[in-house]
Motif scaffolding. Structure first.
Motif, PDB file in Angstrom:
ATOM      1  N   ARG A  79       0.864  -1.188   0.000  1.00  0.00           N
ATOM      2  CA  ARG A  79       0.000   0.000   0.000  1.00  0.00           C
ATOM      3  C   ARG A  79       0.893   1.228   0.000  1.00  0.00           C
ATOM      4  O   ARG A  79       1.955   1.222   0.619  1.00  0.00           O
ATOM      5  CB  ARG A  79      -0.885   0.041   1.248  1.00  0.00           C
ATOM      6  CG  ARG A  79      -1.936  -1.032   1.296  1.00  0.00           C
ATOM      7  CD  ARG A  79      -2.822  -0.820   2.538  1.00  0.00           C
ATOM      8  NE  ARG A  79      -3.873  -1.800   2.603  1.00  0.00           N
ATOM      9  CZ  ARG A  79      -5.037  -1.690   1.983  1.00  0.00           C
ATOM     10  NH1 ARG A  79      -5.308  -0.632   1.257  1.00  0.00           N
ATOM     11  NH2 ARG A  79      -5.942  -2.642   2.095  1.00  0.00           N
ATOM     12  N   HIS A  81       0.849   5.883  -0.906  1.00  0.00           N
ATOM     13  CA  HIS A  81       0.230   7.115  -1.381  1.00  0.00           C
ATOM     14  C   HIS A  81       0.938   7.501  -2.672  1.00  0.00           C
ATOM     15  O   HIS A  81       2.141   7.723  -2.680  1.00  0.00           O
ATOM     16  CB  HIS A  81       0.377   8.201  -0.320  1.00  0.00           C
ATOM     17  CG  HIS A  81      -0.189   9.519  -0.711  1.00  0.00           C
ATOM     18  ND1 HIS A  81       0.233  10.693  -0.156  1.00  0.00           N
ATOM     19  CD2 HIS A  81      -1.152   9.870  -1.606  1.00  0.00           C
ATOM     20  CE1 HIS A  81      -0.424  11.704  -0.682  1.00  0.00           C
ATOM     21  NE2 HIS A  81      -1.270  11.230  -1.573  1.00  0.00           N
ATOM     22  N   HIS A 100      -4.599   6.582  -3.299  1.00  0.00           N
ATOM     23  CA  HIS A 100      -4.172   5.507  -2.408  1.00  0.00           C
ATOM     24  C   HIS A 100      -4.166   4.249  -3.268  1.00  0.00           C
ATOM     25  O   HIS A 100      -5.129   3.980  -3.988  1.00  0.00           O
ATOM     26  CB  HIS A 100      -5.114   5.341  -1.218  1.00  0.00           C
ATOM     27  CG  HIS A 100      -4.607   4.326  -0.255  1.00  0.00           C
ATOM     28  ND1 HIS A 100      -4.956   3.008  -0.323  1.00  0.00           N
ATOM     29  CD2 HIS A 100      -3.731   4.429   0.759  1.00  0.00           C
ATOM     30  CE1 HIS A 100      -4.322   2.346   0.635  1.00  0.00           C
ATOM     31  NE2 HIS A 100      -3.576   3.190   1.304  1.00  0.00           N
ATOM     32  N   LEU A 102      -3.318  -0.011  -3.716  1.00  0.00           N
ATOM     33  CA  LEU A 102      -3.077  -1.348  -3.196  1.00  0.00           C
ATOM     34  C   LEU A 102      -2.564  -2.197  -4.347  1.00  0.00           C
ATOM     35  O   LEU A 102      -3.190  -2.250  -5.417  1.00  0.00           O
ATOM     36  CB  LEU A 102      -4.359  -1.975  -2.647  1.00  0.00           C
ATOM     37  CG  LEU A 102      -4.291  -3.477  -2.316  1.00  0.00           C
ATOM     38  CD1 LEU A 102      -3.316  -3.744  -1.170  1.00  0.00           C
ATOM     39  CD2 LEU A 102      -5.674  -4.010  -1.994  1.00  0.00           C
ATOM     40  N   GLN A 103      -1.416  -2.810  -4.153  1.00  0.00           N
ATOM     41  CA  GLN A 103      -0.870  -3.750  -5.132  1.00  0.00           C
ATOM     42  C   GLN A 103      -0.827  -5.128  -4.497  1.00  0.00           C
ATOM     43  O   GLN A 103      -0.542  -5.276  -3.308  1.00  0.00           O
ATOM     44  CB  GLN A 103       0.554  -3.368  -5.544  1.00  0.00           C
ATOM     45  CG  GLN A 103       0.674  -2.082  -6.301  1.00  0.00           C
ATOM     46  CD  GLN A 103       2.122  -1.754  -6.633  1.00  0.00           C
ATOM     47  OE1 GLN A 103       3.057  -2.168  -5.957  1.00  0.00           O
ATOM     48  NE2 GLN A 103       2.307  -0.977  -7.690  1.00  0.00           N
ATOM     49  N   ARG A 117      -3.637  -4.568  -9.061  1.00  0.00           N
ATOM     50  CA  ARG A 117      -3.487  -3.207  -8.561  1.00  0.00           C
ATOM     51  C   ARG A 117      -4.840  -2.512  -8.602  1.00  0.00           C
ATOM     52  O   ARG A 117      -5.596  -2.667  -9.552  1.00  0.00           O
ATOM     53  CB  ARG A 117      -2.510  -2.448  -9.447  1.00  0.00           C
ATOM     54  CG  ARG A 117      -2.146  -1.050  -8.952  1.00  0.00           C
ATOM     55  CD  ARG A 117      -2.815   0.003  -9.765  1.00  0.00           C
ATOM     56  NE  ARG A 117      -2.186   1.303  -9.604  1.00  0.00           N
ATOM     57  CZ  ARG A 117      -2.722   2.434 -10.023  1.00  0.00           C
ATOM     58  NH1 ARG A 117      -3.873   2.443 -10.658  1.00  0.00           N
ATOM     59  NH2 ARG A 117      -2.111   3.575  -9.845  1.00  0.00           N
ATOM     60  N   SER A 119      -6.733   1.415  -7.184  1.00  0.00           N
ATOM     61  CA  SER A 119      -6.439   2.709  -6.587  1.00  0.00           C
ATOM     62  C   SER A 119      -7.729   3.466  -6.312  1.00  0.00           C
ATOM     63  O   SER A 119      -8.761   3.236  -6.945  1.00  0.00           O
ATOM     64  CB  SER A 119      -5.538   3.518  -7.513  1.00  0.00           C
ATOM     65  OG  SER A 119      -6.170   3.755  -8.749  1.00  0.00           O
TER      66      SER A 119
END
Length: 123
Positions: A79, A81, A100, A102-103, A117, A119
């Motif tokens: 995670r 920014h 923000h 998340l991968q 991924r 966002s």
């Protein structure tokens, strides 16, 4: 060791995005990639690499801040920014993103590869 290796792959991925390096982006992702943008577009590996390396825009900067990683067996969660700015080559207009992200990474052999991924736009 896995978290250190994963963090290095995340940095390599960001560097490949900045450089618009199709070979590196392909090597850092799995063929099954699901890459979701904050505007709800979802791309497979081929579409993501094509769009990420397009010459229609220039990357001014891409930052990943406050990176958090967690490995669970052969799965890595990341995670961060995301802030970025780009410039449309045709008209010179600039646009930015504040997200923000998340991968989801999967260990493939000795290497971590991006599998997913998503966002969310931040105000």
């Amino acid at each position: 060791a896995d978290e250190t290796a994963l963090k290095k792959r995340v940095e390599a991925f960001r560097d490949a995005q900045r450089a618009k390096d199709a070979k590196a982006l392909t090597a850092l992702t799995l063929p099954e990639l699901s890459y979701s943008h904050s505007d709800a577009r979802v791309e497979d590996q081929a579409t993501f690499v094509t769009n990420a390396t397009s010459t229609k825009s220039k990357v001014i900067f891409i930052n990943y801040d406050d990176i958090w990683t967690k490995t669970i067996g052969d799965v890595g969660l990341v995670r961060f920014h995301w802030t970025s700015e780009g410039e449309n080559v045709a008209d010179g207009k600039r646009s930015g993103a504040n997200l923000h992200v998340l991968q989801v990474w999967k260990k493939a052999g000795a290497d971590w590869k991006l599998l997913g991924r998503c966002s969310t736009k931040l105000a």
